[in-house]
Design an enzyme around this catalytic site. Sequence first.
Site, PDB file in Angstrom:
ATOM      1  N   THR A 153      -6.638 -10.727   0.904  1.00  0.00           N
ATOM      2  CA  THR A 153      -7.877  -9.939   0.874  1.00  0.00           C
ATOM      3  C   THR A 153      -7.556  -8.538   0.376  1.00  0.00           C
ATOM      4  OG1 THR A 153      -7.563  -9.026   3.066  1.00  0.00           O
ATOM      5  CG2 THR A 153      -8.719 -11.114   2.940  1.00  0.00           C
ATOM      6  N   PRO A 154      -8.560  -7.834  -0.128  1.00  0.00           N
ATOM      7  CA  PRO A 154      -8.328  -6.422  -0.443  1.00  0.00           C
ATOM      8  C   PRO A 154      -8.210  -5.625   0.860  1.00  0.00           C
ATOM      9  CG  PRO A 154     -10.564  -7.106  -1.076  1.00  0.00           C
ATOM     10  CD  PRO A 154      -9.938  -8.269  -0.417  1.00  0.00           C
ATOM     11  N   VAL A 200       1.254 -10.263   0.575  1.00  0.00           N
ATOM     12  CA  VAL A 200       1.531  -9.737  -0.766  1.00  0.00           C
ATOM     13  C   VAL A 200       0.328  -8.923  -1.247  1.00  0.00           C
ATOM     14  CG1 VAL A 200       3.064 -11.677  -1.384  1.00  0.00           C
ATOM     15  CG2 VAL A 200       0.643 -11.773  -1.985  1.00  0.00           C
ATOM     16  N   SER A 201      -0.582  -8.562  -0.312  1.00  0.00           N
ATOM     17  CA  SER A 201      -1.832  -7.929  -0.766  1.00  0.00           C
ATOM     18  C   SER A 201      -1.793  -6.404  -0.677  1.00  0.00           C
ATOM     19  CB  SER A 201      -3.011  -8.512  -0.002  1.00  0.00           C
ATOM     20  OG  SER A 201      -3.253  -9.813  -0.506  1.00  0.00           O
ATOM     21  N   ARG A 202      -1.971  -5.863   0.519  1.00  0.00           N
ATOM     22  CA  ARG A 202      -1.848  -4.424   0.723  1.00  0.00           C
ATOM     23  C   ARG A 202      -1.228  -4.199   2.091  1.00  0.00           C
ATOM     24  NH1 ARG A 202      -2.024  -4.053  -3.906  1.00  0.00           N
ATOM     25  NH2 ARG A 202      -3.445  -2.880  -5.255  1.00  0.00           N
ATOM     26  N   ASP A 229       5.521  -8.093   0.507  1.00  0.00           N
ATOM     27  CA  ASP A 229       5.759  -7.474  -0.803  1.00  0.00           C
ATOM     28  C   ASP A 229       5.099  -6.096  -0.842  1.00  0.00           C
ATOM     29  OD1 ASP A 229       6.687  -7.610  -3.554  1.00  0.00           O
ATOM     30  OD2 ASP A 229       4.574  -7.778  -4.146  1.00  0.00           O
ATOM     31  N   GLU A 243       4.430   2.367   1.661  1.00  0.00           N
ATOM     32  CA  GLU A 243       5.299   2.026   0.526  1.00  0.00           C
ATOM     33  C   GLU A 243       5.379   3.112  -0.532  1.00  0.00           C
ATOM     34  OE1 GLU A 243       3.265  -1.585  -0.887  1.00  0.00           O
ATOM     35  OE2 GLU A 243       2.802  -0.511  -2.742  1.00  0.00           O
ATOM     36  N   HIS A 289       6.804  -4.598  -3.949  1.00  0.00           N
ATOM     37  CA  HIS A 289       5.558  -4.723  -4.729  1.00  0.00           C
ATOM     38  C   HIS A 289       5.845  -5.294  -6.137  1.00  0.00           C
ATOM     39  CE1 HIS A 289       1.239  -3.073  -4.438  1.00  0.00           C
ATOM     40  NE2 HIS A 289       1.268  -4.081  -5.302  1.00  0.00           N
TER      41      HIS A 289
HETATM   42  P1  NAD Z   1     -10.284 -11.095  -5.329  1.00  0.00           P
HETATM   43  O1  NAD Z   1     -11.282 -10.001  -5.298  1.00  0.00           O
HETATM   44  O2  NAD Z   1     -10.381 -12.132  -6.399  1.00  0.00           O
HETATM   45  O3  NAD Z   1     -10.258 -11.839  -3.918  1.00  0.00           O
HETATM   46  C1  NAD Z   1     -10.325 -11.180  -2.700  1.00  0.00           C
HETATM   47  C2  NAD Z   1     -11.001 -12.110  -1.713  1.00  0.00           C
HETATM   48  O4  NAD Z   1     -11.014 -11.449  -0.445  1.00  0.00           O
HETATM   49  C3  NAD Z   1     -12.458 -12.435  -2.076  1.00  0.00           C
HETATM   50  O5  NAD Z   1     -12.670 -13.822  -2.056  1.00  0.00           O
HETATM   51  C4  NAD Z   1     -13.264 -11.722  -0.991  1.00  0.00           C
HETATM   52  O6  NAD Z   1     -14.461 -12.407  -0.644  1.00  0.00           O
HETATM   53  C5  NAD Z   1     -12.257 -11.756   0.163  1.00  0.00           C
HETATM   54  N1  NAD Z   1     -12.625 -10.797   1.209  1.00  0.00           N
HETATM   55  C6  NAD Z   1     -13.242  -9.592   1.102  1.00  0.00           C
HETATM   56  N2  NAD Z   1     -13.430  -9.060   2.324  1.00  0.00           N
HETATM   57  C7  NAD Z   1     -12.918  -9.943   3.215  1.00  0.00           C
HETATM   58  C8  NAD Z   1     -12.832  -9.954   4.631  1.00  0.00           C
HETATM   59  N3  NAD Z   1     -13.312  -8.948   5.374  1.00  0.00           N
HETATM   60  N4  NAD Z   1     -12.250 -11.024   5.224  1.00  0.00           N
HETATM   61  C9  NAD Z   1     -11.777 -12.052   4.481  1.00  0.00           C
HETATM   62  N5  NAD Z   1     -11.838 -12.095   3.126  1.00  0.00           N
HETATM   63  C10 NAD Z   1     -12.405 -11.058   2.516  1.00  0.00           C
HETATM   64  O7  NAD Z   1      -8.867 -10.366  -5.389  1.00  0.00           O
HETATM   65  P2  NAD Z   1      -7.475 -11.017  -5.842  1.00  0.00           P
HETATM   66  O8  NAD Z   1      -7.294 -10.793  -7.304  1.00  0.00           O
HETATM   67  O9  NAD Z   1      -7.358 -12.373  -5.284  1.00  0.00           O
HETATM   68  O10 NAD Z   1      -6.459 -10.008  -5.123  1.00  0.00           O
HETATM   69  C11 NAD Z   1      -6.336  -9.968  -3.710  1.00  0.00           C
HETATM   70  C12 NAD Z   1      -5.493  -8.770  -3.335  1.00  0.00           C
HETATM   71  O11 NAD Z   1      -4.160  -8.967  -3.806  1.00  0.00           O
HETATM   72  C13 NAD Z   1      -5.909  -7.471  -4.043  1.00  0.00           C
HETATM   73  O12 NAD Z   1      -6.933  -6.823  -3.348  1.00  0.00           O
HETATM   74  C14 NAD Z   1      -4.647  -6.670  -4.060  1.00  0.00           C
HETATM   75  O13 NAD Z   1      -4.643  -5.870  -2.893  1.00  0.00           O
HETATM   76  C15 NAD Z   1      -3.544  -7.701  -3.958  1.00  0.00           C
HETATM   77  N6  NAD Z   1      -2.658  -7.744  -5.124  1.00  0.00           N
HETATM   78  C16 NAD Z   1      -1.323  -7.604  -4.934  1.00  0.00           C
HETATM   79  C17 NAD Z   1      -0.448  -7.671  -6.009  1.00  0.00           C
HETATM   80  C18 NAD Z   1       1.049  -7.537  -5.848  1.00  0.00           C
HETATM   81  O14 NAD Z   1       1.765  -7.386  -6.839  1.00  0.00           O
HETATM   82  N7  NAD Z   1       1.593  -7.595  -4.646  1.00  0.00           N
HETATM   83  C19 NAD Z   1      -0.968  -7.869  -7.296  1.00  0.00           C
HETATM   84  C20 NAD Z   1      -2.335  -8.033  -7.450  1.00  0.00           C
HETATM   85  C21 NAD Z   1      -3.186  -7.969  -6.369  1.00  0.00           C
END
Ligand code: NAD
Length: 349
Positions: free
Chosen positions: A219-220, A246-248, A272, A277, A309
């Site tokens: 999730t974001p 691996v998200s935030r 990650d 960070e 990351h």
């Molecule tokens: P996306 O917007 O396609 O998907 C995010 C999902 O989270 C959506 O389906 C949304 O409905 C859901 N969401 C929103 N609020 C929520 C909540 N309260 N509870 C549960 N689910 C909820 O985004 P994505 O492209 O799949 O990326 C996801 C995250 O990955 C990004 O926000 C970013 O932080 C992270 N990311 C990390 C890296 C890395 O290198 N480590 C790279 C890219 C993205």
Amino acid sequence: MNHRNSPNITIILKMSKVAVFSSKPYWVEWFNKVNKSGISFTFFDMALCKISAKTTKGFDAVCCFVNDKLDKEVLEELKNCGIKLVLLRCAGMNTLDNQAAKDFGITVLRVPSYSPYAVAEFTLALILGLNRKTHKAYNRTREGNFEISGLLGFDMKSKTVGVVGTGKIGLEVCRILRGFQCNIIAYDVIQNKEALELGVKYVTLDEIWKTSDVITLHTPLLKETKYLICENSINQMKKGVMLINVSRGALINSKDVIQGLKTGHIGYLGIDVYEEESNYFFEDFSANGIQDDVLSRLTSFPNVMVTSHQAWYTMEAISEICNVTINNLLDFQTNNLKSTNIVIPPPSS
Ligand code: NAD
């Protein structure tokens, strides 16, 4: 208008000057490789902050990465230097003060998706690495130790994996897990039709915590998702659970997770990203040591894998990021913005 084929636009773009912050040799390499439009990139190693923002006078745009600060003070400096466009070379937007950008008339564009596969595949690298302890085996055999005691893993087949967030990356994680014949459960505020078609079962968050052998976060970072993993959720989890983020960083309360690791309630942790960070990631501290005791403690557990990351970092992803960032600049100049890439629209629209 198709600016990519227009000679007039190319002449205009020759004047475009972009200041790229938090740069590394790989950004220089890939931006130069992808830049076919005569844009002048100036690469700064330093992160964007209140002080470095003062150097942007004379540039047409600044280009930032995941940990560059875009708070009110920084944005005000950018505005004072005449910057009207910020190009985020990432998807996440959690370092940006949206209201301040709007107030200062600064347009912000991003790269909403570059390779969900890169991040999803890296998620599996963490899961399998932790499970089968390949990082330890690698070190052992390099030292001539061919003993396998302590490297016991588990079959992924039939394990329950809880995927929190089934957007672009979460969906790809589900697709890969399907190949491992896992039982996939998910939680999201919006159910993804493609995930449902894969046989993913949506459940409550409580059920994710209670029934998953592996939990992975996609999730974001939002008000609602900050510290999703905390003492309360950890207490509901199965003993020995594997957690992957691996998200935030701030989706996890690191201090609570350390407690869970110390008691053995958490069996494995793969991260990650880390809440603090920006002080460390992408830089080499091997000669200086780490002042952050939480990060230091996390890296000291044998069942924790911390990466810096890098989940996004594939050839396909970096090439796409550079391409979309350049196209965002061209689209801004030709007033032809893609709605999916707009974080803060131009003031007139
Ligand atoms: P996306 O917007 O396609 O998907 C995010 C999902 O989270 C959506 O389906 C949304 O409905 C859901 N969401 C929103 N609020 C929520 C909540 N309260 N509870 C549960 N689910 C909820 O985004 P994505 O492209 O799949 O990326 C996801 C995250 O990955 C990004 O926000 C970013 O932080 C992270 N990311 C990390 C890296 C890395 O290198 N480590 C790279 C890219 C993205």
